[in-house]
Scaffold this active site. Structure first.
Site, PDB file in Angstrom:
ATOM      1  N   SER A 119       0.837  -1.192   0.000  1.00 21.34           N
ATOM      2  CA  SER A 119       0.000   0.000   0.000  1.00 21.34           C
ATOM      3  C   SER A 119       0.874   1.245   0.000  1.00 21.34           C
ATOM      4  CB  SER A 119      -0.898   0.026   1.240  1.00 21.34           C
ATOM      5  OG  SER A 119      -0.133   0.334   2.397  1.00 21.34           O
ATOM      6  N   ASP A 120       0.364   2.332  -0.595  1.00 21.06           N
ATOM      7  CA  ASP A 120       0.964   3.621  -0.285  1.00 21.06           C
ATOM      8  C   ASP A 120       0.727   3.847   1.199  1.00 21.06           C
ATOM      9  OD1 ASP A 120       2.181   6.081  -0.456  1.00 21.06           O
ATOM     10  OD2 ASP A 120       0.993   6.774  -2.164  1.00 21.06           O
ATOM     11  N   TRP A 121       1.564   4.669   1.790  1.00 18.98           N
ATOM     12  CA  TRP A 121       1.555   4.822   3.243  1.00 18.98           C
ATOM     13  C   TRP A 121       0.223   5.417   3.706  1.00 18.98           C
ATOM     14  CZ3 TRP A 121       5.345   2.526   1.368  1.00 18.98           C
ATOM     15  CH2 TRP A 121       6.451   2.104   2.101  1.00 18.98           C
TER      16      TRP A 121
END
Length: 782
Positions: free
Chosen positions: A228-230
């Site tokens: 995931s993106d953060w």
């Protein structure tokens, strides 16, 4: 590591725990089973390893490192070999620092000049973006360090990026917004793909099984893990099912518990958890088996490499003759303003000459061990340069004192070089720009200096296109665009301005005259949480060339200090079958001036098509270095992907039969050489004939025409469309009903309408019999 054995010995809680981060930058360890934690770090154009408390926006300091030219500049090189070499250097620095994954490169499409993160993205063209990023991935991963290609997918604005829904039609999504990722996966197999924050057509990307599994893995053959993106996770259980393997950063154990509960109550098969765990362990094991913390990291050597890379990227936009003094009795001398003459009195104007803007803000921001400005490099070379600050980069209003100092310095100079562009506050991760304009004080300094110095050069620093109201000023005789050139941008500027090397970059995006010309300008940013991509496939040059709209500078444009010529364009066959390959060759000659590099751009177009297509699209490029009067041959090999469009009837790529133009261009607008090839495809598109089928549709299909010809002939001979005589018609009637009108109306007429206009000679029974015959014919084709 025996991964299968480790998984079999893990508890469900350990499995769930492994699917999220330990903190901001580390995966979790399972110490009792010998599974170590590994570290990842930001920085697609360098290393941003945070030594203190972690964050993903560059708030806390990171270790000293080297900043290479960001993607906005690197893509302008059109140089796969250069960007691969940069990737190798970044991979070596990651090995030295014990990093398993370097998150990048970023390949979101430059849909609008306003996107705040455009400096981190490659291009408006998915082929160029995919090819350049694939080379960087290959370079980094050749050093046994993973990459995380981002942001998958359609995350093309910063405004409400966490919640917005990108609404993109199927064809546009495939041809424009997914294509770069597809190229990278198939050519380079990145270790990881980073999913984006947004929704895509109503589905949260982190929960989109169609995108993360059906397309990415089953269709493209991706072998790595999806991270995931953060902070992009919304429903962790749905994410695991969709194919999101690793959540970053840590959720404090909350989402781990959600996974455990979902398995326990039967909502999530444990086998899906095991699959995700296996992918995480595979990455950890891959890095650990060949990690090399003893890898040397020579930052000074990388600094020099960064300068060389930027010299390959910078784009020469304008280079006119200088205004020179004419001596009595002699002809008017002429000389291009660039490269600069060391004997001339030169003044550098602008704060960016002393404190250059060379990178963007946010998660990719590098803490550089050294920054070399143009003034630094000029002094190192012993050049006698006068300097005037000219403006305050932190402000937009004009400082009259600084302006007057610059004005006086320009009056005394033979050539004034103005360093200008966008300040760091104008473009960053987290927000979009509101205008394409440069700060007013910088536009003022350029126009004011040009008003008193007839030989003015502008050097631009920015991450996305800017409006240039001074570009047509006759005294602005040179413009060189550095984009954001990395920490050694100053060295590159001096080498380019004084002709040690020739500029060889080409624009990786169109530069419109004004923001309102951009095809997305009415819709970019969207309404609330809905962003509609209404311009479809007509992004960037695809729009400008189709509409025949002038731009300030077109995609692919760039000048050189040398003169090049293309000749002898040839293809290995005038005909190609779908599924085959076409070899295209062209000769390139350096007609003199100096040794320089030339970008060869290959475009493919199809004028006659059943779908609305761009005029031409980039389908090949190469970069060659030639000495004066040297000639070489550049060869391209084109497969189906060069000719196909995404067909929404079959939900697949489809190559139309017909004639295609193969062109070699200096830019997307300037074709130097063209030839044609006829492509044939035996694959028939599915078609159902019914009462709404038109006569024109039938006549355009040779087999269908043969089936329907008896009934159509019967109709035309006995209807108002074919049975009447011109004799006895009044002049007014003849003028009102022309042959062309009758032909067009007949072609657009549906079969059901023949009953009304057939004077009883075409019955419903005739229509249904014809439809049955046409569909029987279609069935035999399939």
């Amino acid at each position: 590591m025996d991964i299968k054995k480790v998984i079999s010995e893990m508890t469900l809680e350990e499995k769930a725990g492994l699917l999220s981060g330990q903190d901001f930058w580390h995966t979790k360890a399972v110490e009792r089973l010998g599974v170590p934690a590994v570290m990842v770090s930001d920085g697609p154009h360098g290393l941003r390893k945070q030594a203190e408390e972690g964050d993903h926006l560059g708030v806390n300091d990171s270790i000293k490192a080297v900043c290479y030219p960001p993607a906005c500049a690197a893509a302008c090189s059109f140089d796969r070999a250069m960007i691969r070499k940069v990737g190798e250097s970044i991979g070596e620095s990651c090995q030295h620092e014990g990093l398993a994954v370097d998150p990048g490169p970023a390949v979101n499409i430059k849909r609008s000049p306003l996107c705040g993160r455009n400096f981190e993205y490659q291009s408006e063209d998915p082929y160029l973006a995919g090819e350049m990023a694939a080379a960087e991935v290959q370079g980094i991963q050749s050093r046994n360090v993973g990459t995380s290609v981002k942001h998958f997918a359609a995350n093309d604005q910063e405004h409400r990026r966490n919640t917005c829904d990108s609404v993109v039609d199927e064809r546009t999504l495939r041809e424009i917004y997914l294509k770069a990722f597809e190229i990278i996966v198939k050519k380079a197999q990145p270790w990881t793909i980073m999913c984006s924050y947004n929704k895509l057509n109503g589905e949260q990307v982190s929960e989109d099984r169609w995108l993360l599994t059906d397309v990415l893995r089953n269709e493209w053959g991706f072998k790595g893990l999806v991270v995931s993106d953060w902070g992009a996770v919304r429903d962790r259980v749905k994410g695991v099912h969709a194919g999101l393997d690793l959540e970053m950063p840590s959720s404090g154990g909350f989402n781990d518990a959600q996974i455990v509960n979902a398995v326990m109550d039967g909502r999530l098969p444990e086998s899906e958890v095991d699959t995700a765990v296996e992918r995480v362990l595979t990455l950890v094991d891959r890095y650990e088996r060949d990690k090399k913390p003893e890898t040397p990291w020579d930052m000074e050597a990388e600094h020099r490499h960064s300068a060389e890379a930027e010299e390959d990227c910078a784009v020469l936009l304008r280079n006119e003759n200088m205004e020179l003094e004419r001596k009595p009795g002699l002809p008017q001398p002429f000389r291009k303003i660039l490269p600069l003459d060391r004997k001339k009195k030169i003044v550098f104007v602008g704060e960016f000459a002393e404190h250059p803007r060379f990178q963007g803000g946010g998660s990719s921001h590098i803490n550089c061990f050294r920054v070399e400005s143009a003034l630094d490099a000029a002094r190192e070379d012993g050049l006698d340069i006068t300097y005037a600050r000219g403006y305050d980069a932190a402000k937009t209003e004009t400082d009259e004192t600084l302006l007057n100092e610059a004005l006086q310095a320009a009056l005394d100079a033979d050539v004034a070089v103005v360093f200008a562009g966008l300040p760091e506050s104008a473009e960053s991760e987290g927000y979009d720009r509101s205008t394409m304009g440069m700060p007013e004080n910088q536009n003022t300094i350029i126009s004011t200096v040009a008003s008193v110095c007839a030989n003015t050069v502008v050097v631009l620093h920015h991450g996305a296109p800017v409006e240039m109201p001074w570009a047509d000023d006759k005294n602005v005789r040179g413009i060189i665009d550095m984009y954001l050139g990395g920490q050694a941008v100053g060295r590159a500027e001096i080498d380019l301005l004084y002709g040690r090397v020739s500029p060889s970059g080409r624009l990786a995006e169109s530069v419109p005259f004004r923001l309102g010309d951009n095809p997305s300008c009415l819709y970019f940013g969207g309404e609330g949480d809905r962003t509609e991509y209404r311009e479809g496939v007509f992004v960037g040059y695809r729009y400008y060339t189709k509409k025949q709209m002038p731009v300030r500078y077109p995609f692919g444009f760039g000048l050189s200090y040398a003169k090049f010529a293309f000749s002898d364009l040839r293809i290995d066959s005038d005909h190609m079958k779908a599924g085959g390959e076409l070899t295209v060759s062209v000769d390139v000659t350096n007609r003199g001036g100096m040794e320089a590099r030339q970008v060869v751009q290959l475009y493919v177009g199809k004028a006659e098509s059943r779908v609305i297509r761009p005029v031409r699209e980039l389908k090949g490029f190469d970069k060659v270095s030639l000495k004066p009067f040297e000639k070489t041959t550049v060869t391209f090999r084109l497969d189906d992907s060069a000719f196909a469009y995404w067909n929404t009837e079959i939900h697949d790529w489809y190559v139309e039969s017909g004639e295609y133009t193969i062109a070699i261009g200096e830019s997307c607008e300037d074709m130097a050489l063209e030839t044609t090839v006829t492509v044939t495809n035996d694959r028939q598109l599915p078609k159902t004939w019914d009462d709404n089928t038109t006569i024109g549709d039938i006549l355009d299909d040779p087999e269908a025409k043969q089936v329907a010809e008896p009934l159509i002939r019967k109709f035309t001979q006995n209807s108002v469309f074919g049975g009447g005589s011109e004799e006895g018609q009044s002049e007014a009637a003849s003028a009102a009903i022309t042959d062309e009108m009758m032909k067009q109306m007949m072609g657009d007429m549906a079969l059901r309408q023949l009953i009304s206009f057939g004077s009883g000679m075409f019955t419903p029974h005739d229509m249904h019999s014809l439809i049955d015959a046409l569909n029987e014919m279609q069935g035999k084709r399939a």
